[in-house]
Design a protein around this motif. Structure first.
Motif, mmCIF file in Angstrom:
data_model
loop_
_atom_site.group_PDB
_atom_site.id
_atom_site.type_symbol
_atom_site.label_atom_id
_atom_site.label_comp_id
_atom_site.label_asym_id
_atom_site.label_seq_id
_atom_site.Cartn_x
_atom_site.Cartn_y
_atom_site.Cartn_z
ATOM 1 N N SER A 43 1.977 9.500 3.024
ATOM 2 C CA SER A 43 3.344 9.280 3.494
ATOM 3 C C SER A 43 3.362 8.581 4.855
ATOM 4 O O SER A 43 4.123 7.633 5.065
ATOM 5 C CB SER A 43 4.067 10.621 3.579
ATOM 6 O OG SER A 43 5.377 10.435 4.010
ATOM 7 N N SER A 46 2.301 5.019 4.355
ATOM 8 C CA SER A 46 3.377 4.282 3.686
ATOM 9 C C SER A 46 4.479 3.911 4.674
ATOM 10 O O SER A 46 4.995 2.787 4.650
ATOM 11 C CB SER A 46 3.939 5.120 2.541
ATOM 12 O OG SER A 46 4.988 4.453 1.915
ATOM 13 N N LYS A 50 5.705 0.173 5.567
ATOM 14 C CA LYS A 50 7.102 -0.248 5.421
ATOM 15 C C LYS A 50 7.606 -0.900 6.702
ATOM 16 O O LYS A 50 8.331 -1.895 6.646
ATOM 17 C CB LYS A 50 7.984 0.939 5.047
ATOM 18 C CG LYS A 50 7.891 1.309 3.587
ATOM 19 C CD LYS A 50 8.986 2.276 3.212
ATOM 20 C CE LYS A 50 8.400 3.663 3.110
ATOM 21 N NZ LYS A 50 9.378 4.683 2.745
ATOM 22 N N THR A 60 9.787 -3.744 -0.368
ATOM 23 C CA THR A 60 8.721 -2.839 -0.791
ATOM 24 C C THR A 60 9.213 -1.924 -1.888
ATOM 25 O O THR A 60 10.396 -1.681 -2.032
ATOM 26 C CB THR A 60 8.246 -1.967 0.387
ATOM 27 O OG1 THR A 60 9.347 -1.209 0.865
ATOM 28 C CG2 THR A 60 7.677 -2.808 1.501
ATOM 29 N N PRO A 62 8.407 1.773 -2.566
ATOM 30 C CA PRO A 62 7.709 2.935 -2.010
ATOM 31 C C PRO A 62 6.843 3.693 -3.007
ATOM 32 O O PRO A 62 5.730 4.087 -2.677
ATOM 33 C CB PRO A 62 8.832 3.824 -1.495
ATOM 34 C CG PRO A 62 9.995 2.919 -1.316
ATOM 35 C CD PRO A 62 9.838 1.828 -2.322
ATOM 36 N N THR A 65 3.577 1.871 -3.605
ATOM 37 C CA THR A 65 2.724 1.957 -2.432
ATOM 38 C C THR A 65 2.028 3.307 -2.383
ATOM 39 O O THR A 65 0.818 3.389 -2.151
ATOM 40 C CB THR A 65 3.558 1.758 -1.142
ATOM 41 O OG1 THR A 65 4.235 0.516 -1.224
ATOM 42 C CG2 THR A 65 2.695 1.785 0.087
ATOM 43 N N LEU A 66 2.768 4.373 -2.637
ATOM 44 C CA LEU A 66 2.192 5.718 -2.617
ATOM 45 C C LEU A 66 1.129 5.878 -3.698
ATOM 46 O O LEU A 66 0.057 6.422 -3.449
ATOM 47 C CB LEU A 66 3.294 6.761 -2.805
ATOM 48 C CG LEU A 66 4.340 6.850 -1.700
ATOM 49 C CD1 LEU A 66 5.452 7.819 -2.096
ATOM 50 C CD2 LEU A 66 3.707 7.282 -0.397
#
Length: 78
Positions: A43, A46, A50, A60, A62, A65-66
């Motif tokens: 987190s 990330s 961002k 993005t 999210p 990405t995670l």
């Protein structure tokens, strides 16, 4: 994995978008130095990404990405 031989990085620096290596080393810094859990480290990483991508005016996703960060961490395990 060759990245495990490198020292974790406390920040993502540079004039360009970060490489996978920079992202992973930042993640490892949060995970090992600050002793954060994997989800908390993901987190934090990330959020950092961002902010960087926002400055570059890139959109993005999210969740993607995670997921990619978690997968990269899982791949690094022996």
């Amino acid at each position: 994995m060759w990245l495990l031989d490198k020292a974790p990085e406390p920040d993502i620096l540079g004039a360009r978008l970060p490489s996978r290596e920079q992202v992973f080393l930042f993640f490892m810094y949060k995970h090992h130095v600050f002793k954060k859990t994997v989800p908390d480290s993901v987190s934090a990483t990330s959020e950092k990404l961002k902010a960087i991508w926002g400055k570059a005016k890139l959109t993005t996703k999210p969740t993607r990405t995670l997921e990619e960060l978690k997968n990269l961490f899982e791949e690094s395990k022996p």
